[in-house]
Design a protein around this motif. Sequence first.
Motif, PDB file in Angstrom:
ATOM      1  N   GLU A   8       0.829  -1.197   0.000  1.00 15.17           N
ATOM      2  CA  GLU A   8       0.000   0.000   0.000  1.00 15.17           C
ATOM      3  C   GLU A   8       0.873   1.260   0.000  1.00 15.17           C
ATOM      4  OE1 GLU A   8      -0.506  -2.617   2.029  1.00 15.17           O
ATOM      5  OE2 GLU A   8      -2.629  -3.107   2.055  1.00 15.17           O
ATOM      6  N   LEU A   9       1.953   1.240   0.765  1.00 15.71           N
ATOM      7  CA  LEU A   9       2.863   2.385   0.789  1.00 15.71           C
ATOM      8  C   LEU A   9       3.493   2.611  -0.580  1.00 15.71           C
ATOM      9  CD1 LEU A   9       4.653   1.918   4.234  1.00 15.71           C
ATOM     10  CD2 LEU A   9       2.986   3.679   3.605  1.00 15.71           C
ATOM     11  N   CYS A  10       3.876   1.530  -1.236  1.00 15.83           N
ATOM     12  CA  CYS A  10       4.436   1.664  -2.590  1.00 15.83           C
ATOM     13  C   CYS A  10       3.429   2.320  -3.521  1.00 15.83           C
ATOM     14  CB  CYS A  10       4.851   0.303  -3.145  1.00 15.83           C
ATOM     15  SG  CYS A  10       6.384  -0.341  -2.466  1.00 15.83           S
ATOM     16  N   LEU A  11       2.184   1.887  -3.437  1.00 17.49           N
ATOM     17  CA  LEU A  11       1.150   2.470  -4.285  1.00 17.49           C
ATOM     18  C   LEU A  11       0.939   3.946  -3.963  1.00 17.49           C
ATOM     19  CD1 LEU A  11      -1.333  -0.529  -4.293  1.00 17.49           C
ATOM     20  CD2 LEU A  11      -0.039   0.337  -6.260  1.00 17.49           C
ATOM     21  N   GLU A  12       0.893   4.277  -2.679  1.00 19.82           N
ATOM     22  CA  GLU A  12       0.715   5.672  -2.265  1.00 19.82           C
ATOM     23  C   GLU A  12       1.863   6.542  -2.757  1.00 19.82           C
ATOM     24  OE1 GLU A  12       0.212   5.980   1.961  1.00 19.82           O
ATOM     25  OE2 GLU A  12      -1.516   4.634   1.949  1.00 19.82           O
ATOM     26  N   GLU A  13       3.075   5.985  -2.736  1.00 22.93           N
ATOM     27  CA  GLU A  13       4.265   6.735  -3.131  1.00 22.93           C
ATOM     28  C   GLU A  13       4.557   6.610  -4.624  1.00 22.93           C
ATOM     29  OE1 GLU A  13       7.313   5.331  -0.487  1.00 22.93           O
ATOM     30  OE2 GLU A  13       6.284   6.115   1.275  1.00 22.93           O
ATOM     31  N   VAL A  65      -8.244  -8.318   0.284  1.00 24.98           N
ATOM     32  CA  VAL A  65      -7.061  -7.617  -0.232  1.00 24.98           C
ATOM     33  C   VAL A  65      -7.518  -6.759  -1.402  1.00 24.98           C
ATOM     34  CG1 VAL A  65      -4.775  -7.866  -1.258  1.00 24.98           C
ATOM     35  CG2 VAL A  65      -5.534  -9.497   0.472  1.00 24.98           C
ATOM     36  N   ASN A  66      -7.153  -5.519  -1.347  1.00 25.92           N
ATOM     37  CA  ASN A  66      -7.473  -4.572  -2.406  1.00 25.92           C
ATOM     38  C   ASN A  66      -6.955  -5.087  -3.744  1.00 25.92           C
ATOM     39  OD1 ASN A  66      -6.635  -2.323  -4.221  1.00 25.92           O
ATOM     40  ND2 ASN A  66      -7.567  -1.058  -2.630  1.00 25.92           N
ATOM     41  N   GLN A  67      -7.773  -4.995  -4.787  1.00 23.86           N
ATOM     42  CA  GLN A  67      -7.388  -5.502  -6.108  1.00 23.86           C
ATOM     43  C   GLN A  67      -6.138  -4.795  -6.636  1.00 23.86           C
ATOM     44  OE1 GLN A  67      -8.705  -8.225  -7.585  1.00 23.86           O
ATOM     45  NE2 GLN A  67      -6.981  -8.002  -8.949  1.00 23.86           N
ATOM     46  N   GLU A  68      -5.992  -3.524  -6.352  1.00 23.29           N
ATOM     47  CA  GLU A  68      -4.808  -2.781  -6.785  1.00 23.29           C
ATOM     48  C   GLU A  68      -3.541  -3.355  -6.130  1.00 23.29           C
ATOM     49  OE1 GLU A  68      -3.593   1.876  -7.471  1.00 23.29           O
ATOM     50  OE2 GLU A  68      -4.954   1.394  -5.833  1.00 23.29           O
ATOM     51  N   THR A  71      -2.746  -6.712  -7.842  1.00 19.83           N
ATOM     52  CA  THR A  71      -2.126  -6.483  -9.151  1.00 19.83           C
ATOM     53  C   THR A  71      -0.667  -6.070  -8.978  1.00 19.83           C
ATOM     54  OG1 THR A  71      -4.244  -5.868 -10.118  1.00 19.83           O
ATOM     55  CG2 THR A  71      -2.270  -5.119 -11.271  1.00 19.83           C
ATOM     56  N   PHE A  72      -0.406  -5.179  -8.023  1.00 17.48           N
ATOM     57  CA  PHE A  72       0.969  -4.755  -7.742  1.00 17.48           C
ATOM     58  C   PHE A  72       1.835  -5.957  -7.371  1.00 17.48           C
ATOM     59  CE2 PHE A  72       4.398  -3.444  -4.954  1.00 17.48           C
ATOM     60  CZ  PHE A  72       4.932  -2.332  -5.599  1.00 17.48           C
ATOM     61  N   MET A  73       1.315  -6.770  -6.464  1.00 16.79           N
ATOM     62  CA  MET A  73       2.065  -7.942  -5.999  1.00 16.79           C
ATOM     63  C   MET A  73       2.339  -8.914  -7.152  1.00 16.79           C
ATOM     64  SD  MET A  73       2.725  -7.553  -2.822  1.00 16.79           S
ATOM     65  CE  MET A  73       3.272  -9.225  -2.524  1.00 16.79           C
ATOM     66  N   GLU A  74       1.328  -9.182  -7.952  1.00 19.70           N
ATOM     67  CA  GLU A  74       1.489 -10.113  -9.060  1.00 19.70           C
ATOM     68  C   GLU A  74       2.543  -9.597 -10.053  1.00 19.70           C
ATOM     69  OE1 GLU A  74      -1.391 -13.089 -11.351  1.00 19.70           O
ATOM     70  OE2 GLU A  74      -2.079 -11.010 -11.381  1.00 19.70           O
ATOM     71  N   GLU A  75       2.475  -8.325 -10.384  1.00 20.49           N
ATOM     72  CA  GLU A  75       3.443  -7.741 -11.312  1.00 20.49           C
ATOM     73  C   GLU A  75       4.851  -7.741 -10.717  1.00 20.49           C
ATOM     74  OE1 GLU A  75       1.967  -3.910 -12.494  1.00 20.49           O
ATOM     75  OE2 GLU A  75       0.240  -4.785 -13.513  1.00 20.49           O
ATOM     76  N   ALA A  76       4.954  -7.439  -9.432  1.00 22.85           N
ATOM     77  CA  ALA A  76       6.261  -7.438  -8.771  1.00 22.85           C
ATOM     78  C   ALA A  76       6.881  -8.835  -8.784  1.00 22.85           C
ATOM     79  CB  ALA A  76       6.134  -6.917  -7.341  1.00 22.85           C
ATOM     80  N   ILE A  77       6.078  -9.844  -8.485  1.00 24.68           N
ATOM     81  CA  ILE A  77       6.580 -11.222  -8.459  1.00 24.68           C
ATOM     82  C   ILE A  77       6.974 -11.682  -9.856  1.00 24.68           C
ATOM     83  CG2 ILE A  77       5.889 -13.625  -8.057  1.00 24.68           C
ATOM     84  CD1 ILE A  77       4.254 -12.502  -5.629  1.00 24.68           C
ATOM     85  N   LEU A  78       6.145 -11.381 -10.848  1.00 24.47           N
ATOM     86  CA  LEU A  78       6.480 -11.768 -12.224  1.00 24.47           C
ATOM     87  C   LEU A  78       7.782 -11.114 -12.676  1.00 24.47           C
ATOM     88  CD1 LEU A  78       2.955 -11.660 -13.903  1.00 24.47           C
ATOM     89  CD2 LEU A  78       4.348 -13.694 -13.441  1.00 24.47           C
ATOM     90  N   TYR A  79       7.963  -9.827 -12.357  1.00 26.48           N
ATOM     91  CA  TYR A  79       9.197  -9.140 -12.716  1.00 26.48           C
ATOM     92  C   TYR A  79      10.389  -9.757 -11.990  1.00 26.48           C
ATOM     93  CZ  TYR A  79      12.528  -5.447 -13.698  1.00 26.48           C
ATOM     94  OH  TYR A  79      13.640  -4.766 -14.110  1.00 26.48           O
TER      95      TYR A  79
END
Length: 85
Positions: A8-13, A65-68, A71-79
């Motif tokens: 959530e902090l990553c998204l906020e920032e 868990v918030n969908q955003e 999505t962030f987690m899934e993209e981070a793990i894939l990367y």
Amino acid sequence: MNNNPRPELCLEEKKTPDSREGQLIAQDTIILSNETFKGDAELADKFWEARKSEETSVELNLYPVNQEVMTFMEEAILYYEKEQA
């Protein structure tokens, strides 16, 4: 998958999944998943799919868990996995 405010902090920032912070979260999530599921990738995938579904999470009595965040987690793990290959 991750019961802390770091995504959530990553998204906020406005930090991206491929940022240093996003990659640390991905790495921690993978370590936790491996420990939790004892390396059973199929079980881990099933759990991840369940967590992505708000309805299934509720049925399993898991906190929403918030969908955003998902999505962030899934993209981070894939990367992260792509970079480790």
